[in-house]
Motif scaffolding. Structure first.
Motif, PDB file in Angstrom:
ATOM      1  N   TYR A 187       0.854  -1.185   0.000  1.00 31.91           N
ATOM      2  CA  TYR A 187       0.000   0.000   0.000  1.00 31.91           C
ATOM      3  C   TYR A 187       0.889   1.234   0.000  1.00 31.91           C
ATOM      4  CZ  TYR A 187      -2.575   3.904   2.032  1.00 31.91           C
ATOM      5  OH  TYR A 187      -3.082   5.153   2.285  1.00 31.91           O
ATOM      6  N   VAL A 188       0.451   2.256  -0.742  1.00 33.51           N
ATOM      7  CA  VAL A 188       1.120   3.559  -0.708  1.00 33.51           C
ATOM      8  C   VAL A 188       0.036   4.621  -0.631  1.00 33.51           C
ATOM      9  CG1 VAL A 188       3.005   4.909  -1.674  1.00 33.51           C
ATOM     10  CG2 VAL A 188       2.668   2.572  -2.446  1.00 33.51           C
ATOM     11  N   GLY A 189       0.234   5.621   0.226  1.00 33.73           N
ATOM     12  CA  GLY A 189      -0.766   6.676   0.356  1.00 33.73           C
ATOM     13  C   GLY A 189      -0.155   8.015   0.712  1.00 33.73           C
ATOM     14  N   ARG A 190      -0.813   9.062   0.222  1.00 32.31           N
ATOM     15  CA  ARG A 190      -0.459  10.429   0.587  1.00 32.31           C
ATOM     16  C   ARG A 190      -1.648  11.009   1.346  1.00 32.31           C
ATOM     17  NH1 ARG A 190       2.128  11.404  -5.370  1.00 32.31           N
ATOM     18  NH2 ARG A 190       4.281  10.874  -4.812  1.00 32.31           N
ATOM     19  N   TRP A 191      -1.374  11.587   2.497  1.00 33.78           N
ATOM     20  CA  TRP A 191      -2.419  12.065   3.396  1.00 33.78           C
ATOM     21  C   TRP A 191      -2.201  13.530   3.759  1.00 33.78           C
ATOM     22  CZ3 TRP A 191      -5.959   8.808   6.486  1.00 33.78           C
ATOM     23  CH2 TRP A 191      -5.977   7.483   6.058  1.00 33.78           C
ATOM     24  N   TRP A 192      -3.274  14.303   3.720  1.00 28.94           N
ATOM     25  CA  TRP A 192      -3.286  15.681   4.190  1.00 28.94           C
ATOM     26  C   TRP A 192      -4.367  15.812   5.253  1.00 28.94           C
ATOM     27  CZ3 TRP A 192      -2.671  14.119  -0.770  1.00 28.94           C
ATOM     28  CH2 TRP A 192      -1.614  14.651  -1.528  1.00 28.94           C
ATOM     29  N   VAL A 193      -4.022  16.391   6.411  1.00 27.26           N
ATOM     30  CA  VAL A 193      -4.980  16.627   7.488  1.00 27.26           C
ATOM     31  C   VAL A 193      -4.991  18.129   7.752  1.00 27.26           C
ATOM     32  CG1 VAL A 193      -5.682  16.015   9.824  1.00 27.26           C
ATOM     33  CG2 VAL A 193      -4.340  14.385   8.473  1.00 27.26           C
ATOM     34  N   LEU A 194      -6.182  18.721   7.721  1.00 26.34           N
ATOM     35  CA  LEU A 194      -6.277  20.176   7.829  1.00 26.34           C
ATOM     36  C   LEU A 194      -7.601  20.581   8.437  1.00 26.34           C
ATOM     37  CD1 LEU A 194      -7.075  21.544   4.259  1.00 26.34           C
ATOM     38  CD2 LEU A 194      -6.749  19.118   4.687  1.00 26.34           C
ATOM     39  N   VAL A 195      -7.727  21.860   8.757  1.00 24.98           N
ATOM     40  CA  VAL A 195      -8.964  22.413   9.295  1.00 24.98           C
ATOM     41  C   VAL A 195      -9.447  23.493   8.341  1.00 24.98           C
ATOM     42  CG1 VAL A 195     -10.023  23.714  11.175  1.00 24.98           C
ATOM     43  CG2 VAL A 195      -8.413  21.873  11.686  1.00 24.98           C
ATOM     44  N   VAL A 196     -10.697  23.359   7.887  1.00 29.36           N
ATOM     45  CA  VAL A 196     -11.310  24.313   6.979  1.00 29.36           C
ATOM     46  C   VAL A 196     -12.611  24.802   7.607  1.00 29.36           C
ATOM     47  CG1 VAL A 196     -12.174  24.726   4.645  1.00 29.36           C
ATOM     48  CG2 VAL A 196     -10.364  23.025   5.017  1.00 29.36           C
ATOM     49  N   ASP A 197     -12.728  26.087   7.794  1.00 29.83           N
ATOM     50  CA  ASP A 197     -13.938  26.675   8.379  1.00 29.83           C
ATOM     51  C   ASP A 197     -14.295  25.995   9.698  1.00 29.83           C
ATOM     52  OD1 ASP A 197     -16.020  28.557   8.309  1.00 29.83           O
ATOM     53  OD2 ASP A 197     -17.432  27.109   7.445  1.00 29.83           O
ATOM     54  N   GLY A 198     -13.270  25.705  10.494  1.00 29.56           N
ATOM     55  CA  GLY A 198     -13.474  25.097  11.802  1.00 29.56           C
ATOM     56  C   GLY A 198     -13.730  23.604  11.783  1.00 29.56           C
ATOM     57  N   LYS A 199     -13.633  22.964  10.607  1.00 24.74           N
ATOM     58  CA  LYS A 199     -13.919  21.537  10.481  1.00 24.74           C
ATOM     59  C   LYS A 199     -12.671  20.793  10.033  1.00 24.74           C
ATOM     60  CE  LYS A 199     -18.608  22.747   9.084  1.00 24.74           C
ATOM     61  NZ  LYS A 199     -19.600  22.748   7.981  1.00 24.74           N
ATOM     62  N   ARG A 200     -12.361  19.694  10.724  1.00 28.75           N
ATOM     63  CA  ARG A 200     -11.201  18.889  10.328  1.00 28.75           C
ATOM     64  C   ARG A 200     -11.554  18.090   9.074  1.00 28.75           C
ATOM     65  NH1 ARG A 200      -8.851  14.915  14.806  1.00 28.75           N
ATOM     66  NH2 ARG A 200     -10.854  13.916  14.354  1.00 28.75           N
ATOM     67  N   VAL A 201     -10.632  18.106   8.127  1.00 27.11           N
ATOM     68  CA  VAL A 201     -10.812  17.419   6.850  1.00 27.11           C
ATOM     69  C   VAL A 201      -9.594  16.537   6.606  1.00 27.11           C
ATOM     70  CG1 VAL A 201     -11.084  17.723   4.352  1.00 27.11           C
ATOM     71  CG2 VAL A 201     -12.182  19.333   5.929  1.00 27.11           C
ATOM     72  N   VAL A 202      -9.820  15.352   6.040  1.00 26.76           N
ATOM     73  CA  VAL A 202      -8.725  14.474   5.648  1.00 26.76           C
ATOM     74  C   VAL A 202      -8.832  14.197   4.152  1.00 26.76           C
ATOM     75  CG1 VAL A 202      -7.695  12.182   5.886  1.00 26.76           C
ATOM     76  CG2 VAL A 202      -8.498  13.400   7.913  1.00 26.76           C
ATOM     77  N   VAL A 203      -7.730  14.427   3.456  1.00 27.16           N
ATOM     78  CA  VAL A 203      -7.608  14.099   2.039  1.00 27.16           C
ATOM     79  C   VAL A 203      -6.573  12.985   1.926  1.00 27.16           C
ATOM     80  CG1 VAL A 203      -6.987  14.947  -0.268  1.00 27.16           C
ATOM     81  CG2 VAL A 203      -8.153  16.470   1.364  1.00 27.16           C
ATOM     82  N   GLN A 204      -6.919  11.917   1.228  1.00 30.43           N
ATOM     83  CA  GLN A 204      -5.958  10.829   1.055  1.00 30.43           C
ATOM     84  C   GLN A 204      -6.003  10.320  -0.377  1.00 30.43           C
ATOM     85  OE1 GLN A 204      -7.498   6.982   2.916  1.00 30.43           O
ATOM     86  NE2 GLN A 204      -8.569   8.493   4.173  1.00 30.43           N
ATOM     87  N   GLN A 205      -4.829  10.020  -0.917  1.00 30.09           N
ATOM     88  CA  GLN A 205      -4.706   9.406  -2.241  1.00 30.09           C
ATOM     89  C   GLN A 205      -4.066   8.046  -2.038  1.00 30.09           C
ATOM     90  OE1 GLN A 205      -2.040  11.241  -5.139  1.00 30.09           O
ATOM     91  NE2 GLN A 205      -3.528  10.862  -6.757  1.00 30.09           N
ATOM     92  N   ASN A 206      -4.808   6.982  -2.343  1.00 35.24           N
ATOM     93  CA  ASN A 206      -4.418   5.630  -1.977  1.00 35.24           C
ATOM     94  C   ASN A 206      -4.191   4.752  -3.195  1.00 35.24           C
ATOM     95  OD1 ASN A 206      -4.901   6.142   0.847  1.00 35.24           O
ATOM     96  ND2 ASN A 206      -7.081   5.908   0.461  1.00 35.24           N
ATOM     97  N   CYS A 207      -3.269   3.809  -3.043  1.00 31.39           N
ATOM     98  CA  CYS A 207      -3.096   2.770  -4.057  1.00 31.39           C
ATOM     99  C   CYS A 207      -2.646   1.484  -3.372  1.00 31.39           C
ATOM    100  CB  CYS A 207      -2.067   3.175  -5.109  1.00 31.39           C
ATOM    101  SG  CYS A 207      -1.911   1.949  -6.430  1.00 31.39           S
ATOM    102  N   TRP A 208      -3.384   0.399  -3.647  1.00 35.78           N
ATOM    103  CA  TRP A 208      -2.972  -0.928  -3.204  1.00 35.78           C
ATOM    104  C   TRP A 208      -2.373  -1.651  -4.412  1.00 35.78           C
ATOM    105  CZ3 TRP A 208      -7.068   1.669  -1.250  1.00 35.78           C
ATOM    106  CH2 TRP A 208      -7.169   1.734   0.152  1.00 35.78           C
TER     107      TRP A 208
END
Length: 267
Positions: free
Chosen positions: A223-244
């Motif tokens: 597995y390989v993944g790129r992850w971004w964790v951030l807060v937008v307008d007071g809300k936590r958001v997770v962006v991930q790009q995954n490949c198995w």
């Protein structure tokens, strides 16, 4: 691209029968989600006639994802609604707006033949799955990615989640890096699982990833993944790009869709 609902039906066929425990019910939901995404990646690789190469030496890491690049498309389209049967939507190349909730959306550039599942929660190309979601109070990490895959909440902040991810057994993570995504401060990590990892004793031969209890996914190594964790307008958001099943070289050719993400709010 395999039909998403057919994969869900396949997943339902391989999970055990109903148990009374809510904890076991949660475990089964996570198993189904993991099998679905793992199967999606495997079918995509086979359908594309691609060989699966091994991930590089464990001391190596994925190349840095780089700074976000501006959109090269003109105009933004709303994501089309799924069909009556909930079938995935096959998209032409372009920029799309996808709601995260009633007041927060994200916009992203997608390549041709991207399939959108679950109203844009999963955006799949031939090998890669982009997943963007709110990471509210129930978002967390598995107790053990291999043996105890029930998701447990980790706390409300970006740092709470990042530190819990860093402590996960099995996965290799790069040191957290402060970057920007769509003009918003974010913490970026690269996550990988080497091909040589022995998952034979893991639930369904898969390892669970962090997520919301009802949408968490996982799959077999590699597995390989790129992850971004951030807060937008007071809300936590997770962006991930995954490949198995990807090698490092294959992942370096992944679409740069995550780097084109921007966020929009409505009153």
């Amino acid at each position: 691209m395999a039909d998403w609902e057919q994969l869900r039906e396949l997943a339902h066929e391989v999970v055990p029968p109903e148990y009374g425990s809510l904890e076991r019910m949660a475990r089964r939901r996570q198993r189904r989600a993991g099998i679905v995404v793992g199967t999606l990646a495997a079918l995509a690789l086979l359908g594309g006639g691609l060989g699966v190469a091994s991930i590089d030496d464990p001391e190596d890491t994925i190349r840095p994802a780089g700074d976000p690049t501006p959109s090269q498309t003109d105009g933004t389209s709303a994501l089309p609604l799924p069909g009556a049967a909930g079938d995935p939507v096959i998209l032409a190349a372009g920029r799309y707006r996808i709601p995260l909730d009633n007041s927060l959306s994200f916009e992203v550039d997608l390549p041709d033949d991207t399939s959108a599942h679950d109203r844009g929660l999963f955006l799949a190309t031939k090998e890669f799955v982009l997943k963007t979601e709110l990471a509210g109070p129930r978002y967390g990490v598995p107790r053990d990615p291999c043996a105890d895959q029930v998701i447990e909440a980790v706390g409300p902040t970006v740092d709470d989640l990042v530190q819990a991810m860093v402590r996960l057994p099995g996965y290799r993570l790069t040191p957290p890096e402060q970057v920007q995504l769509g003009g918003v401060d974010a913490t970026y990590l690269e996550v990988s699982l080497p091909r040589g990892y022995d998952a034979s004793e893991c639930t369904d031969g898969t390892l669970q990833l962090p997520g919301n209890p009802t949408t968490a996914v996982g799959g077999p190594p590699p597995y390989v993944g790129r992850w971004w964790v951030l807060v937008v307008d007071g809300k936590r958001v997770v962006v991930q790009q995954n490949c198995w099943g990807c090698s490092r070289a294959a992942f370096d050719r992944a679409p740069r869709s995550p780097q084109t993400i921007t966020f929009t709010t409505t009153p």
